[in-house]
Design an enzyme around this catalytic site. Sequence first.
Site, short mmCIF file in Angstrom:
data_model
loop_
_atom_site.label_atom_id
_atom_site.label_comp_id
_atom_site.label_asym_id
_atom_site.label_seq_id
_atom_site.Cartn_x
_atom_site.Cartn_y
_atom_site.Cartn_z
N ARG A 139 0.87 -1.17 0.00
CA ARG A 139 0.00 0.00 0.00
C ARG A 139 0.90 1.22 0.00
O ARG A 139 1.58 1.53 1.00
CB ARG A 139 -0.90 0.01 1.24
N GLY A 140 0.93 1.93 -1.13
CA GLY A 140 1.88 3.02 -1.31
C GLY A 140 1.83 4.08 -0.23
O GLY A 140 2.87 4.56 0.23
N ASP A 197 1.26 3.86 2.78
CA ASP A 197 1.86 3.40 4.04
C ASP A 197 3.34 3.09 3.92
O ASP A 197 4.11 3.31 4.88
CB ASP A 197 1.15 2.13 4.54
N THR A 198 3.76 2.54 2.78
CA THR A 198 5.08 1.90 2.74
C THR A 198 6.00 2.29 1.59
O THR A 198 7.16 1.86 1.56
CB THR A 198 4.90 0.36 2.69
N LYS A 199 5.50 3.06 0.62
CA LYS A 199 6.32 3.34 -0.55
C LYS A 199 7.62 4.07 -0.21
O LYS A 199 8.67 3.80 -0.78
CB LYS A 199 5.52 4.16 -1.56
N GLY A 241 0.76 6.63 -18.88
CA GLY A 241 0.23 6.03 -20.10
C GLY A 241 0.12 4.52 -20.03
O GLY A 241 -0.60 3.91 -20.84
N GLU A 275 -3.98 -7.74 -6.42
CA GLU A 275 -2.63 -8.27 -6.65
C GLU A 275 -2.38 -9.51 -5.80
O GLU A 275 -1.85 -10.52 -6.29
CB GLU A 275 -1.59 -7.20 -6.35
#
Length: 306
Positions: A149-150, A152-154, A182, A216
């Site tokens: 989950r970006g 939270d953790t990216k 794109g 995913e």
Amino acid sequence: MVENLVCGLCGKVEESSCHLFSVYEFTWRVWCLCFEWLGVSFVIHKDPLVNFQQFKLCLASDVVNDVWGAIWVGVVSGIWRHRNSVTFDKGVVDALEIFALVHVNVRSWIFAKSCCNSFTYPNWVLNPVDSTLCRKLVYAVCDVFINHRGIDTKRNIAGLLYNSLTRMEVRSFLDSMNMKPGDRLFDHIDRAILGSKVGVAVFSPRYCESYFCLHELALFMESKKRVIPIFYDVKPSELVVKDNGTCPAKELQRFSLALEEAKYTVGLTFDSLKGDWSEILRDASDAVIMNLLEVEEERKTMKRKL
């Protein structure tokens, strides 16, 4: 030196590649069975090389043409093995036997080369050129897919793990690093997951709020891939799929099943306030490497059995 070797199948004329693989009526019967199975009409050229070149579909994708090429090789190798069986082991000429072996052998070759464990034999036999099946035949595009989950953790564990694996020359996929404006989201991500060898699922407090994260994860579990869970600032018991009224019941069930499977998979836990960052990155990297080595060994074992 042996000259004018008589064909091992018909026992009447001189054996040549054109006769054995294209012209002989028994061979022609095998090709007809194959074309009927594929649902196409085809002119069989007497030159095997030209026959192979014609077997490619000019408007098809590389993946589809790889499937067609494998079928061609399966037919030719089947004819050659059958010829040896008849010549040296007193076997019986049987076009249906070769055709049945094409089903089994080609599917096994594709299964071993591809990264998809859900490519079923019945689906293959019923419709070998179905586009949905061919989309599953994705060859490895990365070693590891990092599911996270970006929000939270990216900028912390997911990004740091990606950098760590990249330094170790492990091909890793992280959406912010591997996608550009794109790109079609689902197509790109689904292809990367199906083309990966191992998945890392970084679970975080807001993970289950994301449809994409759950999709995913479900795709990983459905394709029977190895997944390494990392529970980042969250306990497994706290991970629950919630119905917000926008997701179909079938998808909710799909996500819940995948999440439960992941929660009962041995993984790593990390508290961002108390934990040792160098330790979690080392442990996660080591787990990825170990699983990659095991996947490769399984692949080699499977190839030896073919």
